[in-house]
Motif scaffolding. Structure first.
Motif, mmCIF file in Angstrom:
data_model
loop_
_atom_site.group_PDB
_atom_site.id
_atom_site.type_symbol
_atom_site.label_atom_id
_atom_site.label_comp_id
_atom_site.label_asym_id
_atom_site.label_seq_id
_atom_site.Cartn_x
_atom_site.Cartn_y
_atom_site.Cartn_z
ATOM 1 N N GLN A 188 0.833 -1.197 0.000
ATOM 2 C CA GLN A 188 0.000 0.000 0.000
ATOM 3 C C GLN A 188 0.867 1.247 0.000
ATOM 4 O O GLN A 188 1.944 1.263 0.598
ATOM 5 N N ARG A 220 0.408 5.473 0.699
ATOM 6 C CA ARG A 220 -0.436 6.598 1.113
ATOM 7 C C ARG A 220 0.312 7.876 0.777
ATOM 8 O O ARG A 220 1.449 8.086 1.224
ATOM 9 N N GLU A 251 1.239 11.491 1.275
ATOM 10 C CA GLU A 251 1.202 12.471 2.356
ATOM 11 C C GLU A 251 1.233 13.898 1.810
ATOM 12 O O GLU A 251 0.603 14.782 2.359
ATOM 13 N N ILE A 292 5.502 9.945 0.272
ATOM 14 C CA ILE A 292 4.585 8.840 0.534
ATOM 15 C C ILE A 292 4.992 8.043 1.763
ATOM 16 O O ILE A 292 6.135 8.083 2.198
ATOM 17 N N GLN A 349 4.826 4.036 2.575
ATOM 18 C CA GLN A 349 4.541 2.755 1.938
ATOM 19 C C GLN A 349 4.662 1.644 2.975
ATOM 20 O O GLN A 349 5.452 1.740 3.909
ATOM 21 N N LYS A 407 7.186 -0.698 6.976
ATOM 22 C CA LYS A 407 6.554 0.604 6.762
ATOM 23 C C LYS A 407 7.676 1.615 6.706
ATOM 24 O O LYS A 407 8.525 1.645 7.601
ATOM 25 N N GLU A 458 9.043 5.685 4.697
ATOM 26 C CA GLU A 458 8.719 6.904 3.965
ATOM 27 C C GLU A 458 9.617 6.993 2.730
ATOM 28 O O GLU A 458 10.758 6.551 2.749
#
Length: 126
Positions: free
Chosen positions: A42, A44, A46, A59, A61, A81, A83
């Motif tokens: 995924q 996202r 930012e 992002i 991830q 996780k 950045e």
């Protein structure tokens, strides 16, 4: 090799951590490798900033190492996780270039991967 002049000295980094090939299509291949190796995966967004022909995305991830990857062929089934920042060049409404930086050390530590190499600094007079 990175050169940086400071007070009559040159700092040379003999080797850099491998990334995607710095050639046409290299970043696209790296993204394909990630999509194959990390499922679920995924992203996202930012921040998204556009100016002229450039778009910058910061992002977050995350995913699970469930498939093969050139640096770690055996899946670890560990989650990660981190950045990343992507800089896209857009020409005629198509992405023509991708530059990116991410927290690779954090990724490697979370997945239990070995760090690929050691950077060896060399100082010399100009």
């Amino acid at each position: 090799m990175l050169h940086c002049k400071k007070e009559g000295w040159i700092w040379k980094q003999i080797s850099l951590i491998d990334g995607e090939a710095d050639e046409p299509g290299g970043a696209f291949d790296g993204i394909r490798q990630q999509l194959e190796a990390f499922q679920p995966y995924q992203i996202r967004i930012e921040e998204l900033i556009a100016e002229n022909d450039r778009v910058v995305a910061r992002i977050i991830q995350n995913g699970t190492h469930s498939g093969t990857h050139p640096r770690m062929p055996q899946p670890t089934d560990r989650r990660f996780k981190n950045e990343a920042i992507f800089i896209f060049t857009v020409t005629d409404k198509k992405i023509t270039e991708i530059r990116a930086v991410s927290d690779r050390l954090g990724l490697f530590l979370q997945l239990g991967w070995d760090w690929p190499m050691i950077i060896k600094p060399v100082l010399s007079l100009i």
